[in-house]
Scaffold this motif. Structure first.
Motif, PDB file in Angstrom:
ATOM      1  N   TRP A  14      -9.333   9.690   6.107  1.00 35.27           N
ATOM      2  CA  TRP A  14      -8.639   8.841   5.125  1.00 35.27           C
ATOM      3  C   TRP A  14      -7.135   8.927   5.318  1.00 35.27           C
ATOM      4  O   TRP A  14      -6.425   7.922   5.215  1.00 35.27           O
ATOM      5  N   VAL A  15      -6.634  10.134   5.566  1.00 36.07           N
ATOM      6  CA  VAL A  15      -5.192  10.303   5.762  1.00 36.07           C
ATOM      7  C   VAL A  15      -4.727   9.525   6.994  1.00 36.07           C
ATOM      8  O   VAL A  15      -3.659   8.905   6.987  1.00 36.07           O
ATOM      9  N   ARG A  16      -5.543   9.545   8.057  1.00 39.38           N
ATOM     10  CA  ARG A  16      -5.170   8.842   9.290  1.00 39.38           C
ATOM     11  C   ARG A  16      -5.301   7.320   9.164  1.00 39.38           C
ATOM     12  O   ARG A  16      -4.416   6.569   9.575  1.00 39.38           O
ATOM     13  N   ASN A  17      -6.419   6.894   8.568  1.00 43.47           N
ATOM     14  CA  ASN A  17      -6.772   5.469   8.626  1.00 43.47           C
ATOM     15  C   ASN A  17      -6.731   4.736   7.292  1.00 43.47           C
ATOM     16  O   ASN A  17      -6.880   3.514   7.264  1.00 43.47           O
ATOM     17  N   GLY A  18      -6.542   5.462   6.200  1.00 45.61           N
ATOM     18  CA  GLY A  18      -6.551   4.817   4.888  1.00 45.61           C
ATOM     19  C   GLY A  18      -7.881   4.996   4.178  1.00 45.61           C
ATOM     20  O   GLY A  18      -8.918   5.243   4.804  1.00 45.61           O
ATOM     21  N   ILE A  19      -7.857   4.848   2.861  1.00 40.97           N
ATOM     22  CA  ILE A  19      -9.067   5.011   2.054  1.00 40.97           C
ATOM     23  C   ILE A  19      -9.876   3.723   2.066  1.00 40.97           C
ATOM     24  O   ILE A  19      -9.318   2.638   1.877  1.00 40.97           O
ATOM     25  N   ASP A  32       0.845  -1.181   0.000  1.00 42.89           N
ATOM     26  CA  ASP A  32       0.000   0.000   0.000  1.00 42.89           C
ATOM     27  C   ASP A  32       0.888   1.242   0.000  1.00 42.89           C
ATOM     28  O   ASP A  32       1.330   1.707   1.047  1.00 42.89           O
ATOM     29  N   PRO A  33       1.169   1.799  -1.170  1.00 40.46           N
ATOM     30  CA  PRO A  33       2.070   2.957  -1.242  1.00 40.46           C
ATOM     31  C   PRO A  33       1.492   4.212  -0.594  1.00 40.46           C
ATOM     32  O   PRO A  33       2.203   5.185  -0.391  1.00 40.46           O
ATOM     33  N   TRP A  34       0.183   4.186  -0.272  1.00 40.47           N
ATOM     34  CA  TRP A  34      -0.434   5.355   0.346  1.00 40.47           C
ATOM     35  C   TRP A  34      -0.507   5.227   1.861  1.00 40.47           C
ATOM     36  O   TRP A  34      -1.116   6.057   2.528  1.00 40.47           O
ATOM     37  N   GLU A  38     -11.898   0.654   0.729  1.00 38.16           N
ATOM     38  CA  GLU A  38     -11.680  -0.058  -0.528  1.00 38.16           C
ATOM     39  C   GLU A  38     -12.625   0.414  -1.627  1.00 38.16           C
ATOM     40  O   GLU A  38     -12.242   0.519  -2.798  1.00 38.16           O
ATOM     41  N   ARG A  39     -13.854   0.695  -1.275  1.00 34.87           N
ATOM     42  CA  ARG A  39     -14.843   1.103  -2.282  1.00 34.87           C
ATOM     43  C   ARG A  39     -14.534   2.470  -2.893  1.00 34.87           C
ATOM     44  O   ARG A  39     -15.101   2.835  -3.924  1.00 34.87           O
ATOM     45  N   ARG A  40     -13.627   3.238  -2.254  1.00 36.68           N
ATOM     46  CA  ARG A  40     -13.289   4.577  -2.742  1.00 36.68           C
ATOM     47  C   ARG A  40     -11.936   4.626  -3.458  1.00 36.68           C
ATOM     48  O   ARG A  40     -11.589   5.645  -4.056  1.00 36.68           O
ATOM     49  N   ARG A  41     -11.161   3.546  -3.387  1.00 35.96           N
ATOM     50  CA  ARG A  41      -9.785   3.596  -3.899  1.00 35.96           C
ATOM     51  C   ARG A  41      -9.732   3.861  -5.399  1.00 35.96           C
ATOM     52  O   ARG A  41      -8.888   4.622  -5.873  1.00 35.96           O
ATOM     53  N   ASP A  42     -10.604   3.233  -6.164  1.00 36.83           N
ATOM     54  CA  ASP A  42     -10.586   3.439  -7.617  1.00 36.83           C
ATOM     55  C   ASP A  42     -10.896   4.893  -7.965  1.00 36.83           C
ATOM     56  O   ASP A  42     -10.299   5.464  -8.891  1.00 36.83           O
TER      57      ASP A  42
END
Length: 225
Positions: free
Chosen positions: A51-56, A8-10, A58-62
């Protein structure tokens, strides 16, 4: 070479740098402006911060990837350029078509430099190919406030282009596109500075496709009896 690319590069708050660069959402001291990013993403500023704290999710990544990563057409063009450069090297080695006169005229058969430049205020790296015989090379390399962190000379332009193409493929998951007008060169060829990458020396000495450096020697004619 390098460590394996993170799955996960993000992660580790790298998403803030991605969004700031891709959406032009820089706030105080080049930090992410959550309000600007939220407007572009169609969500609330608090959602961006989460999102910055916990990650995006999955349904929003695309959706996010479509906004921040190079378009498919850009990647396809880079792939064509890489394949063309490899074909050109076969030509230079005498194993393909005749060498184009324009390559000689334009100095493409002379040594070229490949340089990795860091834009510290953005947290990204870009790769730049230059002809050392051309003027203003140093100024062009440092455009946009860049700092040279690695530079290697290649035998000709095409060998440098091959290394450049293979480098961009290696850092693919960490690529980020910078909005038009916010970078003078290479806005579609940037990636997160934290991403693992092969060195330019490695790419020069270990190309994915080995191609001869010089033309093969002519076979000697058999001596007459």
């Amino acid at each position: 070479m390098t460590d394996e690319t993170s799955p996960d590069p993000w992660a580790d708050r790298q998403l803030a740098s991605v969004l700031a660069n891709a959406l032009g959402a820089f706030g105080h001291r080049t930090r992410l402006d959550a309000n600007v990013a939220a407007k572009e993403l169609g969500v609330s500023p608090s959602t961006v911060r989460r999102w910055v704290r916990n990650g995006i999710p999955e349904r929003r990544r695309d959706q996010v990837a479509a906004l921040v990563a190079p378009e498919t057409s850009v990647l396809e063009r880079e792939r064509r350029e890489l394949l063309f450069a490899r074909e050109a090297l076969w030509d230079i080695a005498g194993r393909g078509a005749p060498i184009s006169d324009s390559w000689k005229r334009d100095g493409w058969l002379r040594p070229h430099l490949l340089t990795v430049v860091e834009l510290r205020d953005r947290g990204v790296l870009v790769v730049r190919l230059t002809n050392p015989d051309s003027g203003e090379t140093s100024r062009r390399l440092r455009a946009d406030g860049g700092e040279v962190i690695e530079e290697v000379e290649f035998r000709n332009r095409f060998r440098a282009q091959v290394a450049k193409g293979e480098l961009l493929e290696a850092v693919g998951p960490s690529r980020v596109i910078v909005p038009s007008g916010r970078m003078t060169r290479g806005r579609t060829q940037a990636w997160l500075a934290s991403a693992p990458r092969p060195t330019l020396e490695w790419l020069r000495d270990h190309p994915q496709v080995r191609i001869p450096v010089t033309k093969p020697r002519k076979k000697k004619e058999p001596r007459p009896e």
